[in-house]
Design an enzyme around this catalytic site. Structure first.
Site, short mmCIF file in Angstrom:
data_model
loop_
_atom_site.label_atom_id
_atom_site.label_comp_id
_atom_site.label_asym_id
_atom_site.label_seq_id
_atom_site.Cartn_x
_atom_site.Cartn_y
_atom_site.Cartn_z
N ALA A 67 29.64 116.27 121.79
CA ALA A 67 28.82 116.36 120.78
C ALA A 67 27.47 116.54 121.39
O ALA A 67 27.11 116.24 122.63
CB ALA A 67 28.86 115.31 119.83
N GLY A 108 33.82 115.11 121.73
CA GLY A 108 34.01 116.04 120.78
C GLY A 108 34.66 117.38 121.41
O GLY A 108 35.62 118.18 120.49
N GLU A 111 38.39 116.66 121.11
CA GLU A 111 38.94 116.42 119.96
C GLU A 111 38.88 117.85 119.59
O GLU A 111 39.98 118.14 118.50
CB GLU A 111 37.82 115.79 119.15
CG GLU A 111 37.96 114.08 119.41
CD GLU A 111 36.92 113.45 118.57
OE1 GLU A 111 37.50 112.54 118.07
OE2 GLU A 111 35.68 113.59 118.77
N GLU A 131 33.42 107.99 124.48
CA GLU A 131 32.40 107.62 123.41
C GLU A 131 32.23 106.00 123.44
O GLU A 131 31.15 105.76 123.14
CB GLU A 131 32.97 108.09 122.03
CG GLU A 131 32.91 109.38 121.61
CD GLU A 131 34.20 110.29 122.01
OE1 GLU A 131 34.37 111.58 121.53
OE2 GLU A 131 34.96 109.70 122.76
#
Length: 688
Positions: A67, A108, A111, A131
């Site tokens: 992200a 992300g 993911e 993270e």
């Protein structure tokens, strides 16, 4: 072949397979500027009857690296499509989707890949969910989907460590379906084409690796893995999220994950860890040195001194692939130093963190010599001898006579004057400090000390070299103790008075551990060796009655089995020593001090507040370029808890006004200059 799309997202048609290429430099981060066109592309391809399969890949050096950290906690992070909405869109796609992964697929980015039906990676690719290093947990289904692919035990290990796995391991554990050794996108297209018309199996529907898991055994894994979290919230929350994947339905577990993510992202710990993440990158930027300044070429390194520090420094360079020559004064000292290096590498092999082959390779990079002439072809020579200015000046005078033109000469001093050391040579622009922290092959921090005449390209070379050997380089100006040890000295000014007034070594150390430090100042002193600080005090004409008396009695800490604490043979566990406590009480009585109970809050005020005050003085004097550099020094070299972001970041959390008020109080009571609030601190506290 047809190519359409935006700058950030391109679509190429290969018959009925659509190749979606993300091109959003520098790291394809999932900010809104990328999420919006990616969402539009996926919607269009979902509804396009001429497209029967999709390949998702990226341009540049890697896959999606995560992200956009700058958007965390801001309205843009919630603008549709969010990362979660993109994940749902991919997972519910009525046609096969294959992720083609090269470089890093992190956070992300992984993911997103987990929501594709299949994954193909290059051999050099790495995949992970880091993270936790930002004080977070994966917030787009990572804790719920990863266990379904690799099993809950492996998922727990990956998520709590934050460490990525390479493609070969990813294949072995089921994270990817294939490893490409040729044309990645072509192989992904071939796989996608082969799945056209086949039944789709979204990761969320895969339950086979969740069945039959022993929850009692899993909970023990969690307890062991989080035991050393030292008050960090993210590892505990992440472990619970992985457990939820075993005990809840997918949607419930994903909802709980999202709630935990939002709680963490808005908390002080994650803000602190994100601050450190960005601060580490800022530390490499020097306001007064342009980007056009290029580093010197470093191909061979010399180290003068093969003791604990010299041997560790040699290992650090060998770990970075650089040949190293160690020079010692005697054959016995050289043999002992090389044997200690071999022993350290053997210990890594025994722990499983290093292979025998890598150990052998690194040992071949390290050689020894008894003559300074062996260093004549080195591009960098690091002095790591006794912490005495006269000794160091003698070493540098000899190095000046044998080092080739353009060679960089560095001292590993922890507090001495680098200008005086440089003046013993005829090449001051080539001299700087490289302050490694012990053990030098393990500790991440490298304090780069810029003397008055150090050339800009020498500083740039040191920063580049730090990155090459896996260190975090922070540049400091010249003052006694530089950044870290100067602040450490300020932190310790009240140690003796705290003991005299009623504290004990154990109560002070407990206050520090409760704050989040791995150990307190007296435990740290015993570990490092009390004689080091003793020599420093004597060089400055300072006294510390209790500590000096211990050193005069030969009590230097763990290495002698006695210091502020007692240590049983072969043990590093400190035990209270009645003899030390009696000595403290006698010293208090001699000074006419009535001892009292001292609370942990007072201990923190009288130790950490002066340290922060000294940090502001360091900024005033431009010893550090920015406050965040100080935070990097203290979290990477001195054990300041990362969940508090470093001393300067934490000062703002604690309240600068409160710190100024308490400093003034203690300045009034003690008259000590260390408590007199710095001008810059007062100014910062006065700002609304």
């Amino acid at each position: 072949m047809t190519v359409v799309g935006s700058e950030a997202v391109r679509i190429e048609r290969r018959d009925t397979v659509a190749v979606v290429t993300i091109d959003h430099p520098p790291v394809n981060a999932l900010g809104f500027a990328l999420r919006e066109p990616l969402g539009q592309a996926l919607e269009a391809l979902r509804d396009d009857t001429g497209v029967e399969a999709i390949v998702l890949t990226c341009a540049g050096r890697g896959f999606i690296a995560g992200a956009d950290i700058a958007e965390f906690g801001t309205p843009r992070s919630r603008q549709s499509p969010t990362i979660n909405e993109l994940c749902d869109m991919l997972e519910m796609m009525p046609k096969p989707v294959v992720a083609a992964i090269h470089g890093a697929a992190l956070g992300g980015g992984l993911e997103i890949a987990l929501c594709c039906h299949h994954r193909v990676a290059t051999a050099a690719a790495s995949l992970g969910l880091p993270e936790v290093k930002l004080g977070l947990l994966p917030g787009a289904g990572g804790t719920v989907r990863l266990p379904r692919l690799v099993g809950p035990e492996k998922a727990l290990a990956m998520i709590l460590s934050g460490a990525p796995v390479k493609a070969e391991e990813a294949l072995a554990i089921g994270l990817v379906d294939a490893v490409s050794d040729g044309d990645l996108v072509a192989e992904a297209v071939s796989l996608a084409r082969s799945r056209i018309g086949a039944a789709l199996a979204p990761v969320r529907d895969r339950e086979d690796k969740l069945r039959g898991v022993d929850l009692v055994a899993f909970d023990k894994l969690v307890a062991d893995a989080t035991a050393k979290s030292r008050g960090l919230e993210a590892p505990v929350a992440a472990a619970q999220a992985v457990r939820n994947a075993l005990t809840m339905r997918f949607a419930e577990a994903q909802k709980a994950e999202r709630e935990a993510f939002l709680r963490l992202v808005n908390g002080d710990q994650s803000r602190a860890q994100r601050h450190l993440f960005l601060a580490e990158r800022e530390a490499a930027k020097l306001p007064d040195i342009g980007r056009d300044v290029q580093p010197r070429d470093i191909r061979r390194v010399g180290v003068v001194g093969g003791g604990t520090m010299g041997g560790g420094i040699a290992m650090a360079f060998a770990n970075g692939g650089l040949p190293v020559t160690i020079v010692e004064m005697s054959e016995a000292a050289l043999s002992r130093g090389l044997a200690n290096i071999e022993k350290n590498y053997a210990a890594s092999v025994a722990r499983g963190s290093l292979s025998e082959a890598v150990k052998a390779e690194r040992m071949t990079l390290i050689s020894g010599a008894l003559d300074y002439a062996a260093l004549s072809d080195c591009d960098l020579i690091v002095e790591a001898v006794f912490e005495d200015i006269d000794v160091k000046q003698q070493v540098f005078a000899r190095l000046d006579s044998i080092a080739k033109p353009g060679a960089i000469l560095a001292t590993n001093t922890s507090y001495l004057d680098v200008n005086r050391i440089a003046a013993s040579t005829g090449r001051s622009p080539d001299v700087l400090g490289l302050h490694f922290f012990s053990p030098a092959h393990v500790m991440k921090l490298l304090e780069i000390v810029r003397a008055d005449e150090t050339a800009p390209d020498v500083v740039v070379t040191a920063l580049a070299l730090a990155r090459r050997i896996g260190k975090i380089g922070v540049v400091a100006g010249m003052c006694h103790g530089f950044i870290g040890n100067r602040m450490l000295a300020a932190r310790g000014v009240e140690n003796e008075d705290l003991l005299a007034e009623g504290a004990t070594p154990a109560s002070v150390d407990a206050a520090f551990r409760d704050f989040g430090f791995p150990m307190g100042p007296f435990e740290m002193g015993d570990l490092a060796g009390l004689d080091i600080a003793w020599r420093n005090r004597k060089s400055l004409g300072r006294v510390a009655p209790v500590a000096d008396a211990l050193c005069e009695a030969g009590r230097f800490g763990q290495k002698t089995g006695r210091g502020f604490y007692l240590y049983e043979p072969g043990s590093r566990t400190p035990k209270d020593d009645p003899e030390v406590l009696s000595q403290i009480e006698a010293a208090a009585q001699a000074r006419g001090i009535a001892r009292r109970e001292i609370a942990a809050g007072e201990i923190i005020e009288r130790t950490l507040y002066p340290m922060i005050n000294e940090g502001f003085r360091i900024l005033e004097e431009k010893i550090a370029a920015r406050a965040s550099d100080i935070d990097i020094v203290w979290t990477n070299g001195y054990g300041f808890p990362i969940g508090k972001g470093g001393p300067m970041f934490w000062a703002h959390l604690a309240g600068l006004g409160e710190i100024v008020e308490r400093l003034e109080y203690w300045h009034g009571r003690t008259g000590k200059d260390v408590f007199k609030p710095a001008r810059m601190l007062r100014e910062a506290a006065a700002k609304p």
